[in-house]
Structures are given as structure tokens and as C-alpha cells.
Design a protein around this motif. Structure first.
Motif, short mmCIF file in Angstrom:
data_model
loop_
_atom_site.label_atom_id
_atom_site.label_comp_id
_atom_site.label_asym_id
_atom_site.label_seq_id
_atom_site.Cartn_x
_atom_site.Cartn_y
_atom_site.Cartn_z
N PHE A 78 0.83 -1.20 0.00
CA PHE A 78 0.00 0.00 0.00
C PHE A 78 0.87 1.26 0.00
CE2 PHE A 78 -2.13 3.41 2.33
CZ PHE A 78 -3.35 3.50 1.67
N ARG A 79 1.86 1.29 0.87
CA ARG A 79 2.71 2.49 0.97
C ARG A 79 3.59 2.66 -0.26
NH1 ARG A 79 2.87 0.73 6.42
NH2 ARG A 79 1.59 2.13 7.72
N GLY A 80 3.81 1.59 -0.99
CA GLY A 80 4.64 1.68 -2.18
C GLY A 80 3.86 1.95 -3.45
N ALA A 81 2.54 2.15 -3.32
CA ALA A 81 1.72 2.36 -4.52
C ALA A 81 2.10 3.67 -5.21
CB ALA A 81 0.24 2.40 -4.13
N HIS A 82 2.10 3.65 -6.53
CA HIS A 82 2.42 4.85 -7.32
C HIS A 82 1.15 5.69 -7.47
CE1 HIS A 82 6.44 3.49 -8.27
NE2 HIS A 82 5.94 2.30 -8.61
N ARG A 83 1.18 6.90 -6.97
CA ARG A 83 0.04 7.80 -7.01
C ARG A 83 0.37 9.05 -7.81
NH1 ARG A 83 -4.02 5.46 -6.70
NH2 ARG A 83 -5.14 7.30 -6.02
N PRO A 84 -0.64 9.72 -8.37
CA PRO A 84 -0.36 10.90 -9.18
C PRO A 84 0.14 12.09 -8.38
CG PRO A 84 -2.73 10.57 -8.94
CD PRO A 84 -2.07 9.35 -8.38
N GLU A 85 -0.07 12.08 -7.07
CA GLU A 85 0.35 13.23 -6.26
C GLU A 85 0.73 12.87 -4.84
OE1 GLU A 85 -1.47 17.65 -5.75
OE2 GLU A 85 -2.69 16.05 -4.81
N LEU A 86 -0.18 12.26 -4.11
CA LEU A 86 -0.01 12.02 -2.67
C LEU A 86 0.91 10.84 -2.40
CD1 LEU A 86 -1.15 13.06 0.08
CD2 LEU A 86 -2.84 11.25 -0.09
N ASP A 87 1.73 10.95 -1.36
CA ASP A 87 2.61 9.87 -0.94
C ASP A 87 1.92 9.06 0.14
OD1 ASP A 87 4.63 8.18 -0.32
OD2 ASP A 87 6.06 9.71 0.33
N TRP A 88 1.39 7.90 -0.24
CA TRP A 88 0.69 7.05 0.73
C TRP A 88 1.62 6.53 1.82
CZ3 TRP A 88 -3.14 3.36 -2.29
CH2 TRP A 88 -4.17 4.14 -2.83
N ALA A 89 2.92 6.61 1.61
CA ALA A 89 3.87 6.13 2.62
C ALA A 89 3.78 6.95 3.90
CB ALA A 89 5.30 6.19 2.07
N ALA A 90 3.15 8.11 3.85
CA ALA A 90 3.03 8.96 5.05
C ALA A 90 1.99 8.43 6.03
CB ALA A 90 2.65 10.38 4.63
N LEU A 91 1.16 7.49 5.61
CA LEU A 91 0.06 7.02 6.45
C LEU A 91 0.51 5.97 7.45
CD1 LEU A 91 -2.50 6.80 3.55
CD2 LEU A 91 -2.75 8.31 5.53
N GLU A 92 -0.01 6.10 8.67
CA GLU A 92 0.24 5.10 9.72
C GLU A 92 -0.69 3.90 9.50
OE1 GLU A 92 2.52 5.54 12.15
OE2 GLU A 92 3.07 7.57 11.53
N ASP A 93 -0.34 2.80 10.14
CA ASP A 93 -1.15 1.59 9.99
C ASP A 93 -2.62 1.83 10.31
OD1 ASP A 93 1.10 0.21 9.26
OD2 ASP A 93 1.05 -1.23 10.91
N ASN A 111 -15.70 14.41 -7.58
CA ASN A 111 -15.03 13.93 -8.79
C ASN A 111 -15.71 14.48 -10.03
OD1 ASN A 111 -13.54 10.57 -8.54
ND2 ASN A 111 -12.88 12.52 -7.72
N PHE A 112 -14.98 14.44 -11.13
CA PHE A 112 -15.56 14.70 -12.44
C PHE A 112 -16.24 13.42 -12.91
CE2 PHE A 112 -12.02 17.66 -12.06
CZ PHE A 112 -12.58 18.86 -12.49
N THR A 113 -17.27 13.55 -13.76
CA THR A 113 -18.01 12.37 -14.20
C THR A 113 -17.87 12.15 -15.70
OG1 THR A 113 -20.09 13.52 -14.67
CG2 THR A 113 -19.73 12.82 -12.40
N TYR A 114 -17.88 10.89 -16.08
CA TYR A 114 -17.79 10.53 -17.49
C TYR A 114 -19.05 10.95 -18.25
CZ TYR A 114 -13.54 7.87 -16.71
OH TYR A 114 -12.24 7.52 -16.40
N GLU A 138 -8.35 10.49 -9.30
CA GLU A 138 -7.57 9.83 -8.25
C GLU A 138 -6.89 10.86 -7.36
OE1 GLU A 138 -7.33 6.65 -7.34
OE2 GLU A 138 -8.90 6.24 -8.81
N MET A 139 -6.37 11.91 -7.96
CA MET A 139 -5.74 12.98 -7.20
C MET A 139 -6.75 13.65 -6.26
SD MET A 139 -3.94 16.50 -8.60
CE MET A 139 -5.52 17.21 -9.16
N LEU A 140 -7.94 13.94 -6.77
CA LEU A 140 -8.96 14.60 -5.94
C LEU A 140 -9.43 13.69 -4.81
CD1 LEU A 140 -11.10 16.29 -8.74
CD2 LEU A 140 -9.53 17.43 -7.14
N ALA A 141 -9.59 12.39 -5.09
CA ALA A 141 -10.02 11.46 -4.05
C ALA A 141 -8.95 11.33 -2.97
CB ALA A 141 -10.34 10.09 -4.66
N ASP A 142 -7.68 11.33 -3.37
CA ASP A 142 -6.59 11.31 -2.39
C ASP A 142 -6.59 12.57 -1.54
OD1 ASP A 142 -5.57 8.82 -2.95
OD2 ASP A 142 -3.81 9.52 -4.06
N ARG A 143 -6.79 13.71 -2.16
CA ARG A 143 -6.81 14.96 -1.42
C ARG A 143 -7.95 14.97 -0.40
NH1 ARG A 143 -5.87 19.83 -5.89
NH2 ARG A 143 -3.71 19.30 -6.46
#
Length: 238
Positions: A78-93, A111-114, A138-143
Motif C-alpha cells: 500500500f505504501r509503495g503504490a504509485h500515485r499521481p500526487e499524494l505519498d501514501w507512505a506517510a500514512l500510519e497503519d 469527482n468529475f463524471t464521465y 484519483e488525485m482529488l479522491a486522495d486529497r
């Protein structure tokens, strides 16, 4: 604390997160990481049956959107996942499951819709928006999720996020220009451990145990029989 272990959702955690989802107008279902196709959470805009009161034998249901959460998360992966902006490695268990649920809620309310892309008359703009909508969402959901888990704290940018800051800002501006999103103000579902539970949470004894010990046995039997009949009918139609 941060570990590289496999985190497993507890019944207490599920019930707390189910209430969080209901505040935002959503049901919460569980499934395995494997059944989810190798992801930890899922948002789908199609509604599914939500039982109003699973502690009674009443069959009253509503159709509501439900988000999915994996029952286990490999914290290292999970912490090593590649994200467009946010670093998931910052999250605690202890932040991982709340973050995933909040991320899926973010897909629902910010989110924007199709559908908006499909209605755009400018074909060139439509194509450009289609290319970037996934990563912007994905960026907006992470934010959104970060603000729920760490309110007021600055976003921890990944190396990719630092490199793509200008690109992502331009993508967001493009979408805002051609198809500005409408932030939802969802209507909360009724709260309570046995209130507004997705029918899919009664399909196995293991899942029903996450809901609680006072789920009505008749409700479980009805849900499972209905599921079996549906599958049999589907085979007959095929």
C-alpha cells in the motif's frame, strides 16, 4: 506506527467505517483483495439493494450506491503504490482503512463524471478530457481522504507528485474549463449498526458477522435464497 504486515479489518472497524459511509449517503461492503481484482477499495456509481433493518424480518430495501473495501491490506505494498500526487507512505497503519474508505467517498462527492464528457459538443476537448480524467479523479479522491484523516496538514507529495505538479494542475484546469464538477452534498443514510446494510453483507456467515450478532436469521435466508435464484435464472437465460 508503520509496518509492512498484512492489516486485517476488524468487525469494530467495519461498523465504524460503515457509519462514516452512511453519513455520506453510501453503504459499505467488504470483499477480499483477490475478488476485488488486486485493489483495496472500489467505487461504482450503480446502486445496489440496501436493507433498511437487518435486525428484523422486514424485506424493505432501498437502492443506494455502496463502496467496497478489501478485508486485508498489505501495508508495505500500500505504501509503495504509485500515485499521481499524494505519498501514501506517510500514512500510519491505523490510518490505512479510514483513508481507503474516505478515498472512495471522495470519488462519490468530489469527482468529475464521465457522463459530462459524453455530453460535450467539442470532440477535440472531449478527447483531451478523457485522457486525464482518471488521474485527476484519483488525485482529488486522495486529497479528500487526506483531509479527512489528517485535517489541516499539508499534502505529502510523492516524487511523482513533485515532478507532475504543473502537469496535474494543467489537467485539473482543463477539466474545470470544459466540464466543471458539481460537488455533491449527499443525503445521509439512517445511522445504526443494523440500519441500511447492503444485502451483499449477508451472503456469507463471515460477512454477516461483521454486521453484528443480531442480524435476523430470516433476513439472511431470504437474501441468500434470492441470490441463488438469481444465479439460477441467469444460467437459464444464457
Amino acid at each position: 506506527m508503520k509496518t509492512d504486515t498484512t492489516l486485517r479489518i476488524t468487525r469494530r472497524q467495519y461498523r465504524q467505517l460503515a457509519e462514516l459511509a452512511k453519513v455520506n449517503g453510501l453503504g459499505l461492503t467488504l470483499d477480499t483483495f483477490t475478488n476485488l481484482g488486486g485493489i483495496w477499495g472500489e467505487y461504482n456509481c450503480w446502486a445496489q439493494p440496501i436493507i433498511r433493518d437487518v435486525s428484523s424480518d422486514s424485506r424493505l430495501c432501498d437502492e443506494r450506491i455502496a463502496i467496497k473495501l478489501a478485508t486485508s491490506v498489505n501495508a508495505g505494498a500500500f505504501r509503495g503504490a504509485h500515485r499521481p500526487e499524494l505519498d501514501w507512505a506517510a500514512l500510519e497503519d491505523d490510518e490505512v482503512f479510514p483513508f481507503i474508505v474516505s478515498h472512495e467517498i471522495g470519488h462519490h462527492i468530489d469527482n468529475f463524471t464521465y457522463w459530462d464528457i459524453a455530453l460535450m459538443p467539442d470532440m477535440a476537448a472531449r478527447d483531451e478530457c478523457h485522457k486525464v480524467i482518471n488521474r485527476v479523479n484519483e488525485m482529488l479522491a486522495d486529497r479528500y481522504a487526506w483531509e479527512q484523516v489528517r485535517p489541516g496538514e499539508p499534502l505529502p507529495l510523492s516524487e511523482t507528485g513533485k515532478r507532475l505538479q504543473e502537469v496535474m494542475a494543467a489537467d485539473l484546469e482543463l477539466l474545470n474549463k470544459h466540464m466543471p464538477r458539481t460537488r455533491r452534498s449527499p443525503k445521509a443514510l439512517p445511522s445504526g449498526q443494523y440500519a441500511y446494510v447492503p444485502a451483499s453483507m449477508l451472503r456469507t456467515d463471515e460477512l454477516a458477522a461483521f454486521v453484528g450478532p443480531h442480524v435476523c436469521p430470516a433476513q439472511i435466508e431470504h437474501t441468500r435464497n434470492r441470490h441463488r435464484v438469481h444465479r439460477r435464472d441467469s444460467r437459464l437465460r444464457a
